[in-house]
Design a protein around this motif. Structure first.
Motif, short mmCIF file in Angstrom:
data_model
loop_
_atom_site.label_atom_id
_atom_site.label_comp_id
_atom_site.label_asym_id
_atom_site.label_seq_id
_atom_site.Cartn_x
_atom_site.Cartn_y
_atom_site.Cartn_z
N ASP A 1 36.01 55.79 28.02
CA ASP A 1 35.04 54.94 27.32
C ASP A 1 34.56 53.84 28.24
O ASP A 1 35.27 53.42 29.16
N GLU A 2 33.36 53.36 27.97
CA GLU A 2 32.87 52.17 28.67
C GLU A 2 33.69 50.97 28.20
O GLU A 2 33.97 50.81 27.02
N GLY A 3 34.08 50.13 29.15
CA GLY A 3 34.90 48.99 28.83
C GLY A 3 36.39 49.27 28.89
O GLY A 3 37.20 48.36 28.75
N SER A 4 36.76 50.55 29.10
CA SER A 4 38.17 50.88 29.25
C SER A 4 38.69 50.30 30.57
O SER A 4 37.90 49.91 31.44
N PRO A 5 40.02 50.23 30.75
CA PRO A 5 40.55 49.65 31.99
C PRO A 5 40.01 50.32 33.25
O PRO A 5 39.65 49.62 34.21
N ASN A 6 39.94 51.64 33.29
CA ASN A 6 39.42 52.31 34.48
C ASN A 6 37.94 52.01 34.71
O ASN A 6 37.49 51.81 35.84
N HIS A 7 37.18 52.01 33.63
CA HIS A 7 35.74 51.73 33.74
C HIS A 7 35.52 50.31 34.26
O HIS A 7 34.72 50.08 35.19
N ASP A 8 36.23 49.37 33.69
CA ASP A 8 36.12 47.97 34.13
C ASP A 8 36.53 47.84 35.59
O ASP A 8 35.87 47.12 36.36
N SER A 9 37.59 48.52 35.99
CA SER A 9 38.08 48.38 37.37
C SER A 9 37.06 48.91 38.37
O SER A 9 36.89 48.35 39.45
N LEU A 10 36.35 49.97 38.00
CA LEU A 10 35.35 50.53 38.91
C LEU A 10 34.13 49.62 39.02
O LEU A 10 33.55 49.48 40.10
N ILE A 11 33.74 49.02 37.90
CA ILE A 11 32.62 48.07 37.97
C ILE A 11 32.97 46.93 38.92
O ILE A 11 32.17 46.53 39.77
N TRP A 12 34.18 46.40 38.78
CA TRP A 12 34.60 45.30 39.65
C TRP A 12 34.64 45.75 41.11
O TRP A 12 34.15 45.04 42.01
N PHE A 13 35.17 46.94 41.36
CA PHE A 13 35.28 47.40 42.74
C PHE A 13 33.91 47.66 43.35
O PHE A 13 33.63 47.25 44.49
N VAL A 14 33.03 48.34 42.60
CA VAL A 14 31.71 48.69 43.15
C VAL A 14 30.83 47.45 43.31
O VAL A 14 30.11 47.31 44.31
N GLU A 15 30.90 46.53 42.37
CA GLU A 15 30.02 45.36 42.43
C GLU A 15 30.56 44.25 43.31
O GLU A 15 29.78 43.54 43.97
N ASP A 16 31.89 44.08 43.35
CA ASP A 16 32.44 42.91 44.05
C ASP A 16 33.16 43.24 45.36
O ASP A 16 33.18 42.42 46.28
N VAL A 17 33.75 44.44 45.43
CA VAL A 17 34.56 44.77 46.61
C VAL A 17 33.77 45.59 47.62
O VAL A 17 33.79 45.30 48.83
N LEU A 18 33.05 46.61 47.16
CA LEU A 18 32.32 47.47 48.09
C LEU A 18 31.32 46.70 48.96
O LEU A 18 31.20 46.98 50.17
N PRO A 19 30.58 45.74 48.40
CA PRO A 19 29.67 44.98 49.28
C PRO A 19 30.40 44.28 50.42
O PRO A 19 29.84 44.14 51.53
N LEU A 20 31.63 43.85 50.20
CA LEU A 20 32.41 43.21 51.27
C LEU A 20 32.83 44.25 52.30
O LEU A 20 32.86 43.97 53.52
N LEU A 21 33.13 45.45 51.85
CA LEU A 21 33.52 46.52 52.78
C LEU A 21 32.36 46.97 53.65
O LEU A 21 32.57 47.58 54.70
N ASP A 22 31.12 46.70 53.19
CA ASP A 22 29.96 47.03 54.02
C ASP A 22 30.03 46.32 55.37
O ASP A 22 29.50 46.83 56.37
N GLN A 23 30.67 45.16 55.40
CA GLN A 23 30.79 44.40 56.64
C GLN A 23 32.01 44.80 57.46
O GLN A 23 32.16 44.38 58.60
N MET A 24 32.88 45.63 56.87
CA MET A 24 34.15 45.95 57.52
C MET A 24 34.27 47.40 57.96
O MET A 24 34.97 47.70 58.94
N LEU A 25 33.61 48.32 57.25
CA LEU A 25 33.78 49.75 57.51
C LEU A 25 32.43 50.38 57.82
O LEU A 25 31.39 49.94 57.32
N PRO A 26 32.40 51.41 58.65
CA PRO A 26 31.14 52.09 58.99
C PRO A 26 30.44 52.63 57.74
O PRO A 26 31.10 52.96 56.75
#
Length: 996
Positions: free
Chosen positions: A826-851
């Motif tokens: 479901d939307e809003g479930s723990p896994n769904h929320d965790s992916l939103i956080w990772f894609v929106e907040d963590v992945l942009p930071l990894l753009d500067q660290m990983l090819p």
């Protein structure tokens, strides 16, 4: 001729929607030629840029300028500010990423419907967006671009007007250019009827003639008063608003264009009533309807209903219905004609049953005439099993070509008699010739389904206590003859589930039975000889097989029904029904007299006793009714994997398990029969509304009720109170799966939601209030068990997960990319929320660290209502959805991430990744839940610190030594914490304390 204006996606290719189409433009706007002459303009494209854009002209058939302006508020505002010369300019620059360009293509819906179409996929394959993909390849591969355009219906229209369709550009593109009289001649969607629409609203025809709209569908999807028009006779805007008042506020706030927009997107799937007298829920309840929708013949039950009521879809449905409705007299004729068709081949190419050494099985077949049936049965037998078969044929006085059966069969032992000695005596004489350790009684009016012999032999060899094995007999009309048979108290017999569908789950689990018909019955030879074969008091035939099975049982051996042994049977094909029924009645009396000591303990002859009688009473196996939200398929992830493991271990411990899902879901045969042990009974045609009747039908049948998830216990409690007299006296087991209260409070904190005006203890008491009905409560962790005790319950046990360590072999250097593998229900479930956080907040930071070539894979079950487009727009994201065997997935990825911000219980995904030997970065919350050490078994970072999480991912991705250390540490933790041996013992202890 077309001119193009676009930035090329890849060399020499532009999206169709980006090209200026001169010919189409001049046909669509005939006044342009006069305007161009007045302005001295010769280039239509230049005229479009200078003048046409200001007048709201569209550049091609694929883009509707005026609709685009009206549909997208941000575009209108940009045009007012003169940010753009036209909506098309906006679309070319940025709108193509998110906006729908045409009233008949839904860009967001297209990407929601096909989550594998990520931005990464588009980049790698040279597509600009979903519309580009649809126009180039999607339509030809049966992708659906809009609810109101069905390629199959359009294809039917094209057959009526072939001159108006161009195969070079496809059906969709052709339809966009149709004149109104062709476009309105027939449906291109089950959701809209242009003929009915124009009859109901004649003023629309006038507006089309005036050039205001190009077709009836164009009018319906773009007019300014959408709630004043009904799309077809099976939907009423007025009635839908009255019958579904809950959706009206959303309609008033502009979330939906009209009631039909809501119905098509949500209401049809929910079974809402579209029109007075149209019972969509009842239609959806039909198995064939659900199967047709699941198999994508129709995209909803409403479309199916419309197709049936209009008669336009009868061709699709009749092909399916005709098979199941084939009269048995016709199917019998077909069976015999097919038998006759193979005779010439067997004369020229005889079957070889020559045996060198000791045979594996001795097949005894008594025949009397019917050479074609015999030949077909023997050909089926030889094709079914390549091993050593000793064939003993008894020709019981045949008068037809059976006398020459030796010309079709080599290596067989053929016993010939000048008169008809009868089936029973023939079998006993054949038994004297048997040399194999197993004997197969086989009729000559059967066809064996694949591996029937293999499965029967394997079943007999699996347990020395099994005396005989029988199979699933299917009549020529594809209805069951029997799924194992019942012997009633009066001696009469009943083929369990006779006349039902052979694919019913209740017909497809292994169990001990009273007897199986000797049309196919495999028995231990030594046992047969000890019992003297068939009792001659039943000569010439009938009830000899039932009597034999009873004597096998009385000898202390088991009769096992194995649905993997499937046989098609021409019932009474070798004897004739009229004479057979007379013999049956006579031998019934003999059987009832000879076996009265056995029969007095059998169930009385009544169809309501079939469930109790379908398993032989002497079986000592205890029965458990296991209740879950839905069938716990492993692909669903989350707690369903644990539930599946519990069912498997219950079966391994010797319990007979029935699984009852509270919510009915259509499942494929692969799901149903490939994900559970073969002795488990699955209930798939009932749900919560049927539960009270289910319990009443099976009163006294179960020894233990195991209820998965606390919310199911709460939902069932009123029914359990009412039906307590049908239940085991000790009360059910509640398997909490997770104590949700801490997760709920953490979610409130993480998301900054208004705090609940209730304490932890009060929430725990509310959550576990239903547990008072239970004799035992099961928690998944010691921490959860403490919470249960805190709520006032001391009768609690702990049962975690079971996992085997199975590390994938690829070395660090051969692995690439980052993986998340988990279910998103479901939307809003723990896994769904965790992916939103990772894609929106963590992945942009990894753009500067990983090819940039390193991507993030999201895999696992995705609920049908989950919108994955919130992730697919990131160029690093690849969405795979559910996978069968995830081993290859874990073998090629280098790092696993579990960015969960709120959760409860045990994070199965962390254990699973560790069992495959994939090092991982998790949140501190999950590290604490599994109880592992940071830097020893996982890397952990706070869920409110994306920088720390990104740094941990980058560090693990680059550091081979750290990677190896975490891999070994986590594998050790799995062996310590998830031991299958310990899991089984804990489960066994829980059950033993609950079953007296």
């Amino acid at each position: 001729m077309s001119d193009g204006v676009s930035r090329p996606v890849r060399e020499n290719r532009e999206p169709r929607w980006s090209r200026f189409d001169t010919q189409w433009y001049l046909l669509r706007y005939p006044e342009v030629r006069d305007w161009m002459r007045e302005e001295g303009q010769e280039d239509p494209y230049a005229f479009y840029l200078q003048t046409g854009q200001r007048y709201g002209h569209s550049p091609n058939r694929y883009f509707d300028e005026m609709w685009y302006r009206d549909a997208h508020k941000d575009v209108r505002q940009g045009l007012i500010r003169e940010d753009w010369a036209s909506g098309f300019e906006h679309y070319m620059a940025t709108g193509y990423k998110t906006h729908s360009p045409h009233w008949l293509f839904d860009e967001p819906g297209y990407r929601r419907r096909y989550p594998e179409l990520t931005q990464r996929f588009f980049n790698e394959n040279g597509f600009r967006n979903g519309y580009d993909h649809y126009l180039e390849t999607g339509e030809s591969h049966y992708y659906r671009g809009h609810h109101f355009f069905d390629e199959e219906l359009c294809r039917e229209l094209s057959l009526t007007f072939p001159d108006h369709f161009d195969s070079r550009i496809g059906l969709f593109s052709s339809w966009l250019g149709l004149p109104a009289h062709v476009a309105d001649a027939g449906r291109v969607s089950w959701y809209f009827d242009p003929v009915w629409y124009l009859t109901r609203y004649p003023e629309v025809r006038q507006e089309i003639a005036a050039g205001q709209y190009s077709s009836a569908l164009h009018h319906y999807l773009t007019n300014e008063t959408p709630r004043l028009f009904d799309p077809q006779e099976f939907f009423s805007e007025q009635y839908y608003a009255q019958s579904s008042p809950d959706m009206v506020p959303s309609l008033e706030n502009g979330y939906f264009r009209n009631g039909y927009d809501h119905f098509v997107r949500y209401g049809a799937q929910e079974g809402r009533i579209p029109q007075e007298g149209v019972d969509l829920a009842a239609h959806l309840a039909q198995t064939q309807v659900r199967n047709d929708v699941r198999n994508r013949l129709y995209d909803s039950a409403f479309a199916h209903l419309v197709a049936g009521r209009t008669g336009l879809g009868e061709g699709r449905m009749a092909a399916l219905a005709s098979v199941s409705e084939l009269p048995e007299e016709h199917s019998r004729i077909l069976f015999e004609r097919e038998a006759e068709a193979i005779l010439p081949s067997l004369v020229r190419h005889p079957l070889d049953f020559t045996v060198h050494g000791i045979p594996e099985v001795s097949v005894l077949m008594v025949v009397y005439d019917r050479i074609a049936l015999t030949a077909q049965a023997l050909a089926s037998l030889r094709a079914n099993y390549a091993g050593a078969i000793q064939l003993v044929l008894v020709d019981s006085g045949s008068h037809d070509q059976t006398r020459h059966i030796g010309r079709m069969v080599r290596g067989a032992t053929i016993l010939r008699y000048r008169h008809n000695i009868g089936y029973l005596q023939g079998c006993n004489l054949a038994l004297e010739k048997a040399e194999a350790p197993f004997v197969l009684y086989l009729n000559n009016d059967v066809r064996l389904y694949p591996d029937a012999i293999v499965h029967a032999l394997a079943r007999l060899r699996s347990d020395a206590g099994i005396g005989a094995v029988g199979g699933k007999l299917i009549r020529t009309n594809m209805h069951l003859q029997e799924a194992g048979s019942i012997i009633w108290r009066d001696g009469a017999t009943y083929g369990y589930l006779r006349e039902d569908d052979p694919n019913l789950t209740t017909a497809n689990f292994v169990r001990d039975v009273d007897y199986c018909s000797a049309a196919f019955l495999m028995v231990r030879t030594a046992l047969l000889r000890r019992l003297g074969g068939y009792d001659t008091r039943y000569m010439p035939a009938y009830f000899e097989d039932a009597d034999l099975c009873v004597r096998i049982i009385r000898a202390g051996m088991r009769i096992v029904y194995d649905p993997g042994v499937a046989i098609e049977h021409l019932e009474f094909g070798s004897s004739g029904a009229a004479g057979s029924h007379a013999l049956i009645q006579g031998n019934l009396k003999t059987f009832a007299r000879l076996q009265q000591d056995f029969l007095r303990y059998q169930q009385p002859a009544h169809i309501r006793n079939a469930v109790l009688g379908r398993e032989h009473r002497i079986s000592q196996r205890k029965r458990i009714l296991f209740i879950e939200d839905r069938l716990p398929l492993r692909r669903l992830g989350s707690g369903y994997v644990r539930s599946n493991d519990i069912i498997r271990e219950m079966t391994a411990l010797g319990y007979q398990v029935t699984v009852f899902p509270i919510m009915r879901r259509d499942q494929t045969a692969i799901d149903l029969f490939g994900d559970f042990p073969e002795t488990v009974e699955l209930i798939v045609d009932q749900d919560l509304s049927d539960f009270a009747d289910f319990l009443q039908e099976r009163v006294g049948y179960y020894d233990l009720l195991w209820i998965g998830r606390t919310h199911n216990m709460a939902r069932l409690l009123p029914l359990l109170n009412e039906s307590n007299r049908y239940l085991p006296a000790a009360g059910p087991v509640l398997d909490t799966e997770v104590i949700a209260t801490p997760r709920t409070l953490e979610r409130i904190r993480v998301l900054g939601l208004p705090e609940a005006d209730i304490s932890l203890d009060d929430m725990l008491h509310q959550e576990l209030d239903c547990a008072r009905f239970c004799q035992r409560i099961v928690a998944v962790t010691a921490h959860d068990a403490d919470l249960v005790r805190r709520a006032g319950y001391d009768h609690v046990s702990v049962l975690g997960h079971e996992l085997f360590s199975q590390p994938t072999p690829a070395p660090f250097e051969a692995r690439h990319n980052i993986l998340f593998f988990g279910a998103i229900h479901d939307e809003g479930s723990p896994n769904h929320d965790s992916l939103i956080w990772f894609v929106e907040d963590v992945l942009p930071l990894l753009d500067q660290m990983l090819p940039p070539e390193i991507h993030f894979t999201i895999a696992g079950y995705v609920g049908p209502d989950v919108d994955m487009t919130v992730f697919s727009g990131n160029s690093r994201v690849e969405i795979m959805g559910p996978v069968g065997d995830p081993r290859e997935l874990f073998d090629r990825h280098r790092v696993f991430v579990a960015p969960t911000r709120f959760a409860g219980g045990i994070p199965f995904k962390v254990h699973e990744a560790a069992s495959y030997g994939l090092p991982q970065v998790v949140t501190t919350l999950l590290r604490e839940e599994v109880g592992w050490a940071d830097g020893m078994e996982v890397l952990a970072a706070p869920a409110n610190d994306p920088v720390a999480f990104a740094n941990a991912v980058e560090r693990l991705y680059q550091d081979r030594e750290l990677w190896e250390n975490l891999r070994q540490g986590a594998l050790g933790a799995i062996e310590r914490d998830c031991s299958p041996v310990r899991f089984r013992q804990q489960l066994s202890d829980i059950i033993k304390t609950c079953i007296a």
